[in-house]
Design an enzyme around this catalytic site. Sequence first.
Site, PDB file in Angstrom:
ATOM      1  N   VAL A 296      39.011  -8.732 -20.051  1.00 26.72           N
ATOM      2  CA  VAL A 296      39.831  -9.772 -19.430  1.00 26.72           C
ATOM      3  C   VAL A 296      39.957  -9.426 -17.953  1.00 26.72           C
ATOM      4  O   VAL A 296      39.745  -8.278 -17.543  1.00 26.72           O
ATOM      5  CB  VAL A 296      41.238  -9.878 -20.070  1.00 26.72           C
ATOM      6  CG1 VAL A 296      41.137 -10.407 -21.490  1.00 26.72           C
ATOM      7  CG2 VAL A 296      41.960  -8.535 -20.053  1.00 26.72           C
ATOM      8  N   SER A 297      40.329 -10.411 -17.160  1.00 28.68           N
ATOM      9  CA  SER A 297      40.357 -10.207 -15.707  1.00 28.68           C
ATOM     10  C   SER A 297      41.609  -9.495 -15.220  1.00 28.68           C
ATOM     11  O   SER A 297      41.567  -8.782 -14.220  1.00 28.68           O
ATOM     12  CB  SER A 297      40.232 -11.554 -14.990  1.00 28.68           C
ATOM     13  OG  SER A 297      38.973 -12.138 -15.240  1.00 28.68           O
ATOM     14  N   SER A 298      42.744  -9.707 -15.903  1.00 27.02           N
ATOM     15  CA  SER A 298      43.995  -9.135 -15.411  1.00 27.02           C
ATOM     16  C   SER A 298      44.889  -8.687 -16.559  1.00 27.02           C
ATOM     17  O   SER A 298      44.674  -9.044 -17.718  1.00 27.02           O
ATOM     18  CB  SER A 298      44.733 -10.164 -14.548  1.00 27.02           C
ATOM     19  OG  SER A 298      45.007 -11.329 -15.303  1.00 27.02           O
TER      20      SER A 298
ATOM     21  N   GLN B  62      46.521 -10.914 -19.262  1.00 21.75           N
ATOM     22  CA  GLN B  62      45.659 -11.426 -20.334  1.00 21.75           C
ATOM     23  C   GLN B  62      45.371 -10.362 -21.394  1.00 21.75           C
ATOM     24  O   GLN B  62      44.554 -10.580 -22.284  1.00 21.75           O
ATOM     25  CB  GLN B  62      44.320 -11.884 -19.751  1.00 21.75           C
ATOM     26  CG  GLN B  62      44.406 -13.031 -18.768  1.00 21.75           C
ATOM     27  CD  GLN B  62      43.032 -13.322 -18.174  1.00 21.75           C
ATOM     28  OE1 GLN B  62      42.412 -12.462 -17.549  1.00 21.75           O
ATOM     29  NE2 GLN B  62      42.550 -14.530 -18.378  1.00 21.75           N
TER      30      GLN B  62
ATOM     31  N   ASP C 168      38.522 -17.932 -16.423  1.00 22.81           N
ATOM     32  CA  ASP C 168      37.974 -16.710 -15.836  1.00 22.81           C
ATOM     33  C   ASP C 168      37.257 -17.029 -14.531  1.00 22.81           C
ATOM     34  O   ASP C 168      37.285 -16.247 -13.584  1.00 22.81           O
ATOM     35  CB  ASP C 168      37.006 -16.060 -16.824  1.00 22.81           C
ATOM     36  CG  ASP C 168      36.998 -14.541 -16.709  1.00 22.81           C
ATOM     37  OD1 ASP C 168      38.084 -13.960 -16.637  1.00 22.81           O
ATOM     38  OD2 ASP C 168      35.910 -13.957 -16.677  1.00 22.81           O
TER      39      ASP C 168
END
Length: 210
Positions: free
Chosen positions: A64-66, A69, A159
């Site tokens: 996940v990006s951050s 999440q 995303d």
Amino acid sequence: MVKMRLSDWAEKQGINYMTAWRWFKHGKMPVKAIQTPSGMILVEDDIEGEKRTQLKSTSIYARVSSHDQKKDLEGQVARMSIYAANNGLIVTKILTEIGSGLNGNRKKLLSILADKSIDVILVEHKDRLTRFGFEYIETLLRSQSREVIVVDKDELSDDLVRDMIEVLTSFCARLYGKRSARNKALKAIEAMKESKNESFSYQKETALCN
């Protein structure tokens, strides 16, 4: 040829017992297995390995990006574990990572790319592996008799937005300084969304007039 309990067979193959149990219940076992009247599951195993099915070692990679999440990592792993069980893939490693798809220095991703004992890298979406250059990774793995399997071919729009913000933030930081860079990047994203909505509205009105 000898018979052993499913739990012993799973341990020998280096997989989770519940994964092996799901394979049996869904008829996905790569070797012959039966259930006794008492409920015990017995697996036929060739000790010498002459007739044993060649199983591919699979690594699940979830990203996940951050940090907000983070909960989705568990969902990704669960969905891919079910996919692996239903398709006869032996999951020997599960890696989860938080980081942008634009970041080419993700340690866990680099570790499985370098680990030639992993035959298959399983990802839910292509973008989870990398935002750009997926075909290069795919070609490299193929040259090593390895492969990457993408469960869902759809692109992740949320995303993509996060990656766009990261790129714009970096660009704005060079122009205006780090302090206001993210705010300017977010404003740019909002401006693009508004422009897109206005364009759609105009097209809709034009179509009605015609």
